[in-house]
Design an enzyme around this catalytic site. Structure first.
Site, PDB file in Angstrom:
ATOM      1  CE  LYS A   1      -1.602   1.544   4.110  1.00  0.00           C
ATOM      2  NZ  LYS A   1      -1.265   2.947   4.444  1.00  0.00           N
ATOM      3  CG  ASN A   2       2.364   2.738   3.581  1.00  0.00           C
ATOM      4  OD1 ASN A   2       1.206   3.091   3.358  1.00  0.00           O
ATOM      5  ND2 ASN A   2       2.819   2.516   4.795  1.00  0.00           N
TER       6      ASN A   2
ATOM      7  NE  ARG B   1      -0.624  12.392   8.545  1.00  0.00           N
ATOM      8  CZ  ARG B   1      -0.581  13.641   8.979  1.00  0.00           C
ATOM      9  NH1 ARG B   1      -1.620  14.157   9.587  1.00  0.00           N
ATOM     10  NH2 ARG B   1       0.502  14.371   8.825  1.00  0.00           N
TER      11      ARG B   1
ATOM     12  CB  CYS C   1      -3.150  11.577  12.923  1.00  0.00           C
ATOM     13  SG  CYS C   1      -2.384   9.996  13.093  1.00  0.00           S
TER      14      CYS C   1
ATOM     15  NE  ARG D   1       1.155  10.158  10.700  1.00  0.00           N
ATOM     16  CZ  ARG D   1       0.670   9.310   9.790  1.00  0.00           C
ATOM     17  NH1 ARG D   1      -0.548   8.826   9.936  1.00  0.00           N
ATOM     18  NH2 ARG D   1       1.397   8.952   8.760  1.00  0.00           N
ATOM     19  N   PRO D   2       2.737  16.283  12.004  1.00  0.00           N
ATOM     20  CG  PRO D   2       4.733  17.199  12.769  1.00  0.00           C
ATOM     21  CD  PRO D   2       3.810  16.044  12.973  1.00  0.00           C
ATOM     22  CB  VAL D   3       2.297  18.660   6.697  1.00  0.00           C
ATOM     23  CG1 VAL D   3       1.491  17.384   6.681  1.00  0.00           C
ATOM     24  CG2 VAL D   3       1.422  19.860   7.023  1.00  0.00           C
ATOM     25  CG  ASP D   4       7.150  20.585  10.569  1.00  0.00           C
ATOM     26  OD1 ASP D   4       6.629  19.459  10.460  1.00  0.00           O
ATOM     27  OD2 ASP D   4       8.174  20.789  11.245  1.00  0.00           O
ATOM     28  CG  LEU D   5       9.942  17.948   8.424  1.00  0.00           C
ATOM     29  CD1 LEU D   5      10.320  16.495   8.660  1.00  0.00           C
ATOM     30  CD2 LEU D   5      11.152  18.846   8.662  1.00  0.00           C
TER      31      LEU D   5
ATOM     32  CG  ASP E   1       3.754   1.563   9.560  1.00  0.00           C
ATOM     33  OD1 ASP E   1       3.395   2.420  10.390  1.00  0.00           O
ATOM     34  OD2 ASP E   1       3.928   1.824   8.351  1.00  0.00           O
TER      35      ASP E   1
ATOM     36  CB  VAL F   1       8.703   6.716  14.208  1.00  0.00           C
ATOM     37  CG1 VAL F   1       8.160   7.458  12.993  1.00  0.00           C
ATOM     38  CG2 VAL F   1      10.003   5.996  13.854  1.00  0.00           C
TER      39      VAL F   1
ATOM     40  NE  ARG G   1      -6.753   4.401   6.023  1.00  0.00           N
ATOM     41  CZ  ARG G   1      -6.114   5.427   6.544  1.00  0.00           C
ATOM     42  NH1 ARG G   1      -6.415   5.831   7.758  1.00  0.00           N
ATOM     43  NH2 ARG G   1      -5.176   6.055   5.866  1.00  0.00           N
TER      44      ARG G   1
HETATM   45  C1  EPZ Z   1       4.700   6.995   6.371  1.00  0.00           C
HETATM   46  O1  EPZ Z   1       3.999   8.094   6.953  1.00  0.00           O
HETATM   47  C2  EPZ Z   1       3.730   5.833   6.319  1.00  0.00           C
HETATM   48  N1  EPZ Z   1       2.583   6.220   5.519  1.00  0.00           N
HETATM   49  C3  EPZ Z   1       3.290   5.448   7.729  1.00  0.00           C
HETATM   50  O2  EPZ Z   1       2.491   4.276   7.631  1.00  0.00           O
HETATM   51  C4  EPZ Z   1       4.515   5.132   8.577  1.00  0.00           C
HETATM   52  O3  EPZ Z   1       4.112   4.899   9.907  1.00  0.00           O
HETATM   53  C5  EPZ Z   1       5.498   6.290   8.538  1.00  0.00           C
HETATM   54  O4  EPZ Z   1       5.832   6.643   7.159  1.00  0.00           O
HETATM   55  C6  EPZ Z   1       6.808   6.015   9.249  1.00  0.00           C
HETATM   56  O5  EPZ Z   1       7.446   4.912   8.658  1.00  0.00           O
HETATM   57  C7  EPZ Z   1       2.632   6.102   4.203  1.00  0.00           C
HETATM   58  O6  EPZ Z   1       3.626   5.698   3.603  1.00  0.00           O
HETATM   59  C8  EPZ Z   1       1.398   6.461   3.459  1.00  0.00           C
HETATM   60  P1  EPZ Z   1       7.034  10.329   8.112  1.00  0.00           P
HETATM   61  P2  EPZ Z   1       4.607   9.560   6.869  1.00  0.00           P
HETATM   62  O7  EPZ Z   1       6.840  11.667   7.509  1.00  0.00           O
HETATM   63  O8  EPZ Z   1       5.289   9.749   5.567  1.00  0.00           O
HETATM   64  C9  EPZ Z   1       7.896  13.484  11.617  1.00  0.00           C
HETATM   65  C10 EPZ Z   1       0.603   2.918   8.014  1.00  0.00           C
HETATM   66  O9  EPZ Z   1       0.147   2.397   9.053  1.00  0.00           O
HETATM   67  N2  EPZ Z   1       7.475  14.542  10.678  1.00  0.00           N
HETATM   68  O10 EPZ Z   1       8.145   9.481   7.606  1.00  0.00           O
HETATM   69  O11 EPZ Z   1       3.510  10.500   7.219  1.00  0.00           O
HETATM   70  C11 EPZ Z   1       6.731  12.597  12.028  1.00  0.00           C
HETATM   71  O12 EPZ Z   1       5.969  13.166  13.072  1.00  0.00           O
HETATM   72  C12 EPZ Z   1       1.098   4.339   8.005  1.00  0.00           C
HETATM   73  O13 EPZ Z   1       0.654   2.319   6.920  1.00  0.00           O
HETATM   74  C13 EPZ Z   1       7.568  15.869  11.067  1.00  0.00           C
HETATM   75  O14 EPZ Z   1       7.997  16.194  12.170  1.00  0.00           O
HETATM   76  O15 EPZ Z   1       5.670   9.508   8.041  1.00  0.00           O
HETATM   77  C14 EPZ Z   1       7.443  11.321  12.416  1.00  0.00           C
HETATM   78  O16 EPZ Z   1       7.908  11.408  13.730  1.00  0.00           O
HETATM   79  C15 EPZ Z   1       0.801   5.072   9.266  1.00  0.00           C
HETATM   80  N3  EPZ Z   1       7.165  16.834  10.170  1.00  0.00           N
HETATM   81  C16 EPZ Z   1       8.634  11.270  11.460  1.00  0.00           C
HETATM   82  O17 EPZ Z   1       8.766  12.606  10.943  1.00  0.00           O
HETATM   83  C17 EPZ Z   1       6.711  16.522   8.928  1.00  0.00           C
HETATM   84  O18 EPZ Z   1       6.392  17.445   8.156  1.00  0.00           O
HETATM   85  C18 EPZ Z   1       8.493  10.333  10.283  1.00  0.00           C
HETATM   86  O19 EPZ Z   1       7.216  10.508   9.676  1.00  0.00           O
HETATM   87  C19 EPZ Z   1       6.628  15.174   8.548  1.00  0.00           C
HETATM   88  C20 EPZ Z   1       7.017  14.191   9.451  1.00  0.00           C
END
Ligand code: EPZ
Length: 434
Positions: free
Chosen positions: A22-23, A92, A116, A121-125, A312, A334, A404
Site C-alpha cells: 500500500k505505502n 493523510r 490523526c 503528525r505535522p506537515v511542516d517539513l 508500523d 517515530v 485501508r
Molecule cells: C509513512 O507516513 C507511512 N505512511 C506510515 O504508515 C509510517 O508509519 C510512517 O511513514 C513512518 O514509517 C505512508 O507511507 C502512506 P514520516 P509519513 O513523515 O510519511 C515526523 C501505516 O500504518 N514529521 O516518515 O507521514 C513525524 O511526526 C502508516 O501504513 C515531522 O515532524 O511519516 C514522524 O515522527 C501510518 N514533520 C517522522 O517525521 C513533517 O512534516 C516520520 O514521519 C513530517 C514528518
C-alpha cells in the site's frame, strides 16, 4: 458497520501470500500525474486507501481505472489542481497531491490533513522543503495554496530533520519537473521511497543518490508515461511472520510467498530471530519460512527509520511479547504516542504499562476473547493477532481501519486454519447488548 469474529486457539498452518504494498503504491500513483499520457501500474492492492487516492486524483481531471490489480491512469488532462478536505481528511497520504500538482501544474491547492488517530503528525517539513525548492506557499482556510513562480520550481537545497517518508516523496514529485537542480539531504531510504525513485527514473527523471541519504535532482522539461510494477508489502509480511511465530505449530513451518524480505530491514529480522522463531529466507528473497518455537523469548524493540524496526510493526510486536515468557519493552521513537491499541488489548488480558513513548509488556499470561475496537490500521491487525491466540471468541469492531491496508486478511487467515469471519453489526446496538 463490519466486524471480524475470531474463535481463538486454532493453529496457523500452510501458506500465506503477501499482497502488494500500500505505502509504495500511493507515491507511484501520485507520480503518474506528472507526465501527459497513460501510465499503467501493476500489482496495486485492492484496498480502501487506493480507492480513496484514486478519487483524489480524479478530482484533478485525470482518469483512473482499476482492473485486476492493474491501475490505468490517464493524466493527459490535469486541469483542476486541487485536493479537497473531504477526501484528504480520510487519508493523510492524499497530501502527496501537493508535490504532484506543483510539479505537473506549477500550482496546487491541497487541504491540510488535520488530525490523526494517534497524536500530532505535522506537515511542516513538506512545506518548508517545498519553499526551499522555490515554491511560494500560503495557508487559506485550512488549505495549502502553493505556486511555482514562472510555472516551474527553480530548485534548491533542503535537509530533513527528522527524515520523513512523505516529505521526501513530496519534494521529489515537485522537483523532477523543476527548471533547476535540487538537493535533498537526510532523505528517507525506506523501500517504498526507493521503488518510487525507480519509477521516476523510468519516466525520465534525472536522480542521483537513490538509496542514499542525499538525493540530487536535475529538473527536466517533461517526463513520459511508463508501465511499472509495484513491490510486495513489507509490513504485511512482518505481520504474517509475527502471526506464524505466535500461532504456528512448533516444527510445522508456515510459508510466506510473494515477499521482498530484503525490504524488512535488519532490526526487525534480528529481533524476530531473537525470539527463537526460525526464519529461512530463499535465495531470491521471495519466500520466507517461519517456524514457531516451543516458547517465545521476549525481545525489546525500539522503532526507528529504515532499516530500523518499523513503527508500523510495533503494535503487532506487542502481541508477540504478550505470548513470550517474561517482560520486555516496545519503544516508539517515530510516533511517541502510537499506543491506542494498548487499552483494547488490555481488555483481552494484556498486562502492559505505558510510560511516555514506551510500553512494558509482561508476557506469558493467556489472553481471552472480548469485544474490542479498532482505532487505526496497525492497531486493528494487532487485535486480530491477539484474537487468534486468545481463549474464546473476540469481536473486532470498526474494521474499516483494517480494510485501508490489509487485502483479504480474513480469507488469507481462514485458508491457514484460523476461524475468522466478517459480520455486519450495529455498533450502537452492540453497546447496549454489552
Ligand atoms: C509513512 O507516513 C507511512 N505512511 C506510515 O504508515 C509510517 O508509519 C510512517 O511513514 C513512518 O514509517 C505512508 O507511507 C502512506 P514520516 P509519513 O513523515 O510519511 C515526523 C501505516 O500504518 N514529521 O516518515 O507521514 C513525524 O511526526 C502508516 O501504513 C515531522 O515532524 O511519516 C514522524 O515522527 C501510518 N514533520 C517522522 O517525521 C513533517 O512534516 C516520520 O514521519 C513530517 C514528518
Amino acid at each position: 458497520m463490519e466486524k471480524l469474529v475470531v474463535h481463538g486457539g486454532q493453529p496457523l498452518t500452510g501458506t500465506l501470500s503477501v499482497s502488494a504494498s500500500k505505502n509504495a503504491a500511493l507515491p507511484l500513483m501520485a507520480a503518474a500525474l506528472l507526465p501527459h499520457g497513460v501510465t499503467v501500474l501493476d500489482q496495486i492492492p485492492q484496498l480502501r486507501d487506493i480507492t480513496t487516492f484514486s478519487h483524489v486524483m480524479r478530482i484533478t481531471g485525470a482518469s483512473v481505472q482499476c482492473m485486476d490489480r492493474k491501475l490505468t491512469i490517464d493524466a493527459s488532462r490535469v486541469d483542476f489542481p486541487e485536493a479537497p478536505y473531504d477526501l484528504v481528511k480520510k487519508m493523510r497520504a492524499s497530501f502527496y497531491m501537493l508535490g504532484a500538482l506543483l510539479g505537473r501544474c506549477g500550482q496546487a491547492r491541497v487541504s491540510l490533513p488535520g488530525g490523526c488517530a494517534w497524536g500530532p503528525r505535522p506537515v511542516d517539513l513538506h512545506l518548508e522543503g517545498l519553499k526551499a525548492l522555490g515554491a511560494e506557499i500560503d495557508l487559506d482556510e485550512g488549505y495549502v495554496v502553493a505556486h511555482a513562480p514562472r510555472g516551474r520550481l527553480s530548485g534548491g537545497s533542503y535537509r530533513f530533520e527528522p527524515s520523513s517518508v512523505g516529505a521526501t516523496v513530496n519534494l521529489l514529485l515537485a522537483a523532477c519537473l523543476g527548471s533547476g537542480g535540487s538537493r535533498i539531504e537526510n532523505a528517507a531510504i525506506e523501500p517504498d521511497v526507493l521503488v518510487f525513485c525507480e519509477m521516476l527514473t523510468a519516466m525520465g527523471a534525472k536522480l542521483e543518490g537513490i538509496g542514499t541519504r542525499t538525493i540530487e535532482v536535475e529538473g527536466v522539461a517533461e517526463l513520459h508515461p511508463v508501465q511499472f510494477s509495484n513491490c510486495p508489502d513489507r509490513i504485511e509480511l512482518g505481520t504474517f511472520m509475527i502471526a506464524a511465530a505466535i500461532a504456528g505449530i512448533p516444527d510445522q513451518p508456515v510459508v510466506m510467498t510473494h515477499t521482498r524480505s530484503d525490504h524488512l530491514g535488519n532490526e526487525f529480522l534480528d529481533a524476530f530471530q531473537g525470539t527463537g522463531a526460525k526464519c529461512i529466507i530463499d535465495d531470491s528473497n521471495s519466500t520466507i519460512t517461519v517456524t514457531a518455537p516451543e516458547r517465545l523469548t521476549p525481545v525489546s524493540i525500539t522503532t526507528g527509520i529504515y532499516p530500523g524496526f518499523p513503527t508500523d510493526l510495533q503494535a503487532q510486536w506487542t502481541v508477540l511479547l504478550a505470548c513470550a515468557d517474561g517482560s520486555a519493552t516496545v519503544t516508539d521513537q517515530v510516533y511517541g504516542d502510537r499506543f491506542n491499541h494498548i487499552p483494547e488489548l488490555a481488555r483481552m488480558g494484556l498486562m502492559a504499562h505505558v510510560s511516555g513513548n514506551q510500553v512494558t509488556v509482561q508476557g506469558g499470561k493467556p489472553l481471552s476473547g472480548a469485544r474490542v475496537m479498532s482505532t487505526d490500521l496497525r492497531a486493528s491487525v494487532s487485535l486480530v493477532l491477539a484474537a487468534m491466540v486468545a481463549k474464546g471468541t473476540t469481536h473486532v469492531g470498526r474494521i474499516y481501519h483494517l480494510d485501508r491496508g490489509y487485502e483479504a486478511l480474513e480469507s488469507k487467515l481462514s485458508q491457514c486454519g484460523i476461524q475468522i469471519r466478517r459480520e455486519q453489526y450495529d455498533e450502537f446496538a452492540a453497546v447496549h447488548q454489552g
